[in-house]
Design a protein around this motif. Structure first.
Motif, PDB file in Angstrom:
ATOM      1  N   MET A  34     -29.831  51.489   1.903  1.00  0.00           N
ATOM      2  CA  MET A  34     -29.316  50.158   2.156  1.00  0.00           C
ATOM      3  C   MET A  34     -30.446  49.154   1.971  1.00  0.00           C
ATOM      4  SD  MET A  34     -26.529  48.427   3.431  1.00  0.00           S
ATOM      5  CE  MET A  34     -25.641  49.633   4.356  1.00  0.00           C
ATOM      6  N   PHE A  35     -30.147  48.041   1.324  1.00  0.00           N
ATOM      7  CA  PHE A  35     -31.107  46.975   1.066  1.00  0.00           C
ATOM      8  C   PHE A  35     -30.666  45.741   1.838  1.00  0.00           C
ATOM      9  CE2 PHE A  35     -32.346  43.293  -1.575  1.00  0.00           C
ATOM     10  CZ  PHE A  35     -33.723  43.466  -1.553  1.00  0.00           C
ATOM     11  N   HIS A  36     -31.581  45.133   2.583  1.00  0.00           N
ATOM     12  CA  HIS A  36     -31.288  43.957   3.400  1.00  0.00           C
ATOM     13  C   HIS A  36     -32.089  42.772   2.876  1.00  0.00           C
ATOM     14  CE1 HIS A  36     -29.314  46.387   6.525  1.00  0.00           C
ATOM     15  NE2 HIS A  36     -30.199  47.286   6.147  1.00  0.00           N
ATOM     16  N   PHE A  37     -31.393  41.664   2.708  1.00  0.00           N
ATOM     17  CA  PHE A  37     -32.034  40.459   2.200  1.00  0.00           C
ATOM     18  C   PHE A  37     -31.751  39.329   3.174  1.00  0.00           C
ATOM     19  CE2 PHE A  37     -32.535  36.761  -0.500  1.00  0.00           C
ATOM     20  CZ  PHE A  37     -33.699  37.086  -1.182  1.00  0.00           C
ATOM     21  N   ILE A  38     -32.793  38.601   3.560  1.00  0.00           N
ATOM     22  CA  ILE A  38     -32.650  37.495   4.507  1.00  0.00           C
ATOM     23  C   ILE A  38     -33.270  36.254   3.883  1.00  0.00           C
ATOM     24  CG2 ILE A  38     -33.220  36.628   6.806  1.00  0.00           C
ATOM     25  CD1 ILE A  38     -33.283  39.568   7.742  1.00  0.00           C
ATOM     26  N   ASN A  39     -32.572  35.135   4.019  1.00  0.00           N
ATOM     27  CA  ASN A  39     -33.015  33.883   3.435  1.00  0.00           C
ATOM     28  C   ASN A  39     -32.882  32.786   4.484  1.00  0.00           C
ATOM     29  OD1 ASN A  39     -33.811  31.986   1.573  1.00  0.00           O
ATOM     30  ND2 ASN A  39     -32.144  32.402   0.135  1.00  0.00           N
ATOM     31  N   ARG A  40     -33.971  32.069   4.728  1.00  0.00           N
ATOM     32  CA  ARG A  40     -33.958  30.937   5.657  1.00  0.00           C
ATOM     33  C   ARG A  40     -33.966  29.665   4.830  1.00  0.00           C
ATOM     34  NH1 ARG A  40     -37.392  27.287   8.369  1.00  0.00           N
ATOM     35  NH2 ARG A  40     -36.944  27.073  10.589  1.00  0.00           N
ATOM     36  N   PHE A  41     -33.034  28.753   5.132  1.00  0.00           N
ATOM     37  CA  PHE A  41     -32.925  27.489   4.423  1.00  0.00           C
ATOM     38  C   PHE A  41     -33.208  26.330   5.367  1.00  0.00           C
ATOM     39  CE2 PHE A  41     -29.877  30.243   2.221  1.00  0.00           C
ATOM     40  CZ  PHE A  41     -30.222  30.051   0.905  1.00  0.00           C
ATOM     41  N   THR A  42     -33.886  25.317   4.850  1.00  0.00           N
ATOM     42  CA  THR A  42     -33.987  24.034   5.525  1.00  0.00           C
ATOM     43  C   THR A  42     -33.240  23.046   4.647  1.00  0.00           C
ATOM     44  OG1 THR A  42     -36.148  24.599   6.438  1.00  0.00           O
ATOM     45  CG2 THR A  42     -35.533  22.265   6.445  1.00  0.00           C
ATOM     46  N   VAL A  43     -32.135  22.540   5.160  1.00  0.00           N
ATOM     47  CA  VAL A  43     -31.278  21.654   4.379  1.00  0.00           C
ATOM     48  C   VAL A  43     -31.848  20.238   4.412  1.00  0.00           C
ATOM     49  CG1 VAL A  43     -28.963  20.674   4.166  1.00  0.00           C
ATOM     50  CG2 VAL A  43     -29.247  23.085   4.741  1.00  0.00           C
ATOM     51  N   THR A  44     -32.051  19.689   3.230  1.00  0.00           N
ATOM     52  CA  THR A  44     -32.571  18.332   3.094  1.00  0.00           C
ATOM     53  C   THR A  44     -31.518  17.394   2.522  1.00  0.00           C
ATOM     54  OG1 THR A  44     -33.459  18.929   0.925  1.00  0.00           O
ATOM     55  CG2 THR A  44     -34.957  19.109   2.815  1.00  0.00           C
ATOM     56  N   GLY A  45     -30.416  17.950   2.069  1.00  0.00           N
ATOM     57  CA  GLY A  45     -29.325  17.165   1.493  1.00  0.00           C
ATOM     58  C   GLY A  45     -28.087  17.250   2.384  1.00  0.00           C
ATOM     59  N   ASP A  46     -26.942  17.128   1.765  1.00  0.00           N
ATOM     60  CA  ASP A  46     -25.656  17.150   2.465  1.00  0.00           C
ATOM     61  C   ASP A  46     -25.316  18.579   2.893  1.00  0.00           C
ATOM     62  OD1 ASP A  46     -23.051  16.718   3.344  1.00  0.00           O
ATOM     63  OD2 ASP A  46     -22.225  16.545   1.327  1.00  0.00           O
ATOM     64  N   PRO A  47     -25.212  18.842   4.207  1.00  0.00           N
ATOM     65  CA  PRO A  47     -24.909  20.203   4.678  1.00  0.00           C
ATOM     66  C   PRO A  47     -23.569  20.740   4.157  1.00  0.00           C
ATOM     67  CG  PRO A  47     -25.724  18.885   6.488  1.00  0.00           C
ATOM     68  CD  PRO A  47     -25.498  17.950   5.327  1.00  0.00           C
ATOM     69  N   ALA A  48     -22.564  19.881   4.065  1.00  0.00           N
ATOM     70  CA  ALA A  48     -21.257  20.343   3.580  1.00  0.00           C
ATOM     71  C   ALA A  48     -21.344  20.793   2.120  1.00  0.00           C
ATOM     72  CB  ALA A  48     -20.209  19.243   3.741  1.00  0.00           C
ATOM     73  N   GLU A  49     -22.077  20.045   1.307  1.00  0.00           N
ATOM     74  CA  GLU A  49     -22.246  20.420  -0.097  1.00  0.00           C
ATOM     75  C   GLU A  49     -23.076  21.702  -0.208  1.00  0.00           C
ATOM     76  OE1 GLU A  49     -21.813  20.068  -4.302  1.00  0.00           O
ATOM     77  OE2 GLU A  49     -20.647  19.518  -2.547  1.00  0.00           O
ATOM     78  N   PHE A  50     -24.110  21.815   0.611  1.00  0.00           N
ATOM     79  CA  PHE A  50     -24.919  23.033   0.658  1.00  0.00           C
ATOM     80  C   PHE A  50     -24.036  24.245   0.971  1.00  0.00           C
ATOM     81  CE2 PHE A  50     -27.113  25.981   3.551  1.00  0.00           C
ATOM     82  CZ  PHE A  50     -28.052  26.502   2.694  1.00  0.00           C
ATOM     83  N   THR A 105     -36.685  45.431   5.823  1.00  0.00           N
ATOM     84  CA  THR A 105     -36.270  46.786   6.167  1.00  0.00           C
ATOM     85  C   THR A 105     -35.905  46.810   7.643  1.00  0.00           C
ATOM     86  OG1 THR A 105     -38.542  47.440   6.638  1.00  0.00           O
ATOM     87  CG2 THR A 105     -37.726  47.902   4.434  1.00  0.00           C
ATOM     88  N   VAL A 106     -34.916  47.596   7.984  1.00  0.00           N
ATOM     89  CA  VAL A 106     -34.484  47.719   9.373  1.00  0.00           C
ATOM     90  C   VAL A 106     -35.508  48.558  10.125  1.00  0.00           C
ATOM     91  CG1 VAL A 106     -32.707  48.615  10.919  1.00  0.00           C
ATOM     92  CG2 VAL A 106     -32.046  47.509   8.773  1.00  0.00           C
ATOM     93  N   VAL A 107     -35.980  48.022  11.228  1.00  0.00           N
ATOM     94  CA  VAL A 107     -36.927  48.737  12.078  1.00  0.00           C
ATOM     95  C   VAL A 107     -36.174  49.442  13.199  1.00  0.00           C
ATOM     96  CG1 VAL A 107     -38.895  48.474  13.650  1.00  0.00           C
ATOM     97  CG2 VAL A 107     -38.765  47.115  11.557  1.00  0.00           C
TER      98      VAL A 107
END
Length: 99
Positions: A1-17, A89-91
């Motif tokens: 199993m492969f786990h991918f995590i992405n953190r975003f900081t929204v600088t524009g319109d949250p609804a459009e994001f 990876t899951v610890v």
């Protein structure tokens, strides 16, 4: 199993994001090896989002992100947010046993 995590900081319109991420998720969920996607929005700071994705393998994920539809979506997201993507990876994992 492969786990991918992405953190975003929204600088524009949250609804459009969120709409654009929905388009990307529709594409990704149709790709071989896709398991699950979750999008979280911080209750403390509404400009911060975290997405998690689970794939059968890193290779299948790599193939999916190589697609033109994914790359076009990423370009749109960059107009509304900065991203900090990384594989994980899951610890440790814990869950409630079924009764």
């Amino acid at each position: 199993m492969f786990h991918f995590i992405n953190r975003f900081t929204v600088t524009g319109d949250p609804a459009e994001f969120e709409r654009i991420l929905g388009e990307i998720n529709a594409y990704m969920s149709a790709q071989p090896g896709f398991r699950r996607h979750r999008l979280y929005r911080s209750a403390k700071d509404p400009q911060i989002y975290v997405e998690t994705a689970e794939w059968d393998s890193a290779e299948l994920h790599r193939m999916a992100i190589g697609g033109d539809a994914f790359q076009a979506g990423v370009k749109k997201v960059r107009a509304h947010a900065t991203a900090e993507p990384a594989p994980f990876t899951v610890v440790r994992e814990n869950s409630v046993a079924a009764p």
